[in-house]
Design a protein around this motif. Structure first.
Motif, mmCIF file in Angstrom:
data_model
loop_
_atom_site.group_PDB
_atom_site.id
_atom_site.type_symbol
_atom_site.label_atom_id
_atom_site.label_comp_id
_atom_site.label_asym_id
_atom_site.label_seq_id
_atom_site.Cartn_x
_atom_site.Cartn_y
_atom_site.Cartn_z
ATOM 1 N N ASN A 1 -28.200 -82.890 28.421
ATOM 2 C CA ASN A 1 -27.318 -81.969 27.708
ATOM 3 C C ASN A 1 -25.995 -82.652 27.365
ATOM 4 O OD1 ASN A 1 -26.751 -79.352 26.645
ATOM 5 N ND2 ASN A 1 -25.393 -78.992 28.385
ATOM 6 N N GLU B 1 -29.327 -85.951 23.213
ATOM 7 C CA GLU B 1 -30.248 -84.819 23.318
ATOM 8 C C GLU B 1 -31.534 -85.085 22.538
ATOM 9 O OE1 GLU B 1 -27.277 -84.872 21.733
ATOM 10 O OE2 GLU B 1 -26.263 -82.922 21.930
ATOM 11 N N ARG C 1 -33.005 -82.284 26.594
ATOM 12 C CA ARG C 1 -32.333 -82.995 27.668
ATOM 13 C C ARG C 1 -32.079 -84.430 27.212
ATOM 14 N NH1 ARG C 1 -35.818 -85.976 31.609
ATOM 15 N NH2 ARG C 1 -34.056 -85.733 33.020
ATOM 16 N N ARG D 1 -31.027 -80.120 19.465
ATOM 17 C CA ARG D 1 -30.877 -79.288 20.646
ATOM 18 C C ARG D 1 -31.700 -78.013 20.436
ATOM 19 N NH1 ARG D 1 -26.133 -80.599 23.571
ATOM 20 N NH2 ARG D 1 -26.051 -78.473 24.379
ATOM 21 N N TYR E 1 -26.944 -78.807 33.389
ATOM 22 C CA TYR E 1 -27.632 -77.787 32.614
ATOM 23 C C TYR E 1 -28.982 -77.517 33.263
ATOM 24 C CZ TYR E 1 -28.356 -75.416 28.070
ATOM 25 O OH TYR E 1 -28.537 -74.507 27.055
#
Length: 283
Positions: free
Chosen positions: A261, A266, A259, A9, A213
């Protein structure tokens, strides 16, 4: 390995001497007691090295909870790692600064614990300079103040401590258009500042928009960090965010973000940007 094989992430790219250095939160267990941070190295943003550890957070008693959002910035011939950790004497979070002589070496503490205020839940510190003054821009978390904020604080020349009080740039509820919020809480995270070629100053940051997100953007009305920040149309709203902007060695402006999220899916993504004056858009 390819980007689809990299489970992180909060991706952050440092271009340096023909190489791209990719850092991020180890996404396993959402960066909670995951042991530190790695770097992946590429020449083309397509093929990446295996991860190389740059910080074992247990070495410095930083493995007490979250290990989030590493960014590496070059400053005065050294490389500085800004990252969020849970404090050892409480469940509060804050951003500490570490340093190294190289972008892929072993980082050691440069600050005495968190740069963010001691009694705040704070996260996602990023580095910014204006008129020779170094700043850290970070988020005061919604978990503590409900309506999260983006803050800035001036730093000492050696980036070891703050030299003033934080000041608020904007609040999560200021987001452009409809804002998804958790009950009465408005999320702010992942700020990153970008100086346009025409001198304008943008900041990208993330929250939730319509339940997804999103990568948001704000523009300073006077080109300074101390200006009034006006929220702009969002850069990306399809469940991706916590991004940053960099320029490739071929001079293409790029946005990287993670992406979707959600765990465990991720991955880092790289999206070309167009820049028209002070307007940014995904191509």
């Amino acid at each position: 390995m390819l980007a689809k094989d990299i489970h992180i992430r909060d991706p952050f790219i440092l271009p340096k001497d023909g190489l791209y250095y990719l850092y991020g939160t180890r996404a396993s267990h959402f960066g909670t007691v995951t042991g530190g941070f790695d770097v992946y190295i590429s020449r083309d943003l397509i093929h990446w090295s295996e991860p190389k550890e740059i910080l074992n957070s247990a070495d410095f008693d930083l493995n007490n909870g979250v290990n989030w959002a590493p960014e590496v910035h070059e400053y005065r011939g050294k490389f500085y790692l800004f990252a969020t950790f849970t404090k050892k004497d409480s469940d509060l979070r804050g951003t500490a600064i570490l340093k190294c002589d190289s972008p892929d070496g072993r980082f050691v503490p440069n600050s005495d614990g968190s740069i963010t205020p001691k009694d705040w839940y704070a996260l996602d510190g990023t580095f910014y300079q204006e008129n020779g003054v170094p700043y850290m821009v970070f988020c005061h978390e919604h978990v503590q103040i409900l309506n999260g904020t983006v803050e800035a604080v001036p730093l000492s020349e050696d980036l070891s401590h703050p030299v003033g009080a934080p000041f608020t740039l904007f609040r999560g509820s200021d987001a452009f258009g409809l804002t998804f919020h958790k009950g009465d809480r408005y999320v702010t995270d992942g700020p990153f500042l970008y100086r346009h070629r025409n001198g304008a100053l943008s900041m990208i940051w993330s929250t939730g928009i319509n339940g997804k997100y999103a990568q948001c953007r704000a523009l300073s009305d006077n080109g300074s960090i101390t200006g009034h920040w006006i929220q702009q149309p969002h850069l990306f709203t399809e469940d991706g965010g916590h991004g940053m902007i960099f320029r490739t060695f071929e001079n293409q402006l790029m946005l990287t973000l993670h992406r979707p999220n959600r765990q465990p899916d991720e991955r880092p993504h790289f999206l070309p940007l167009s820049e028209q004056g002070s307007i940014l858009s995904v191509i």
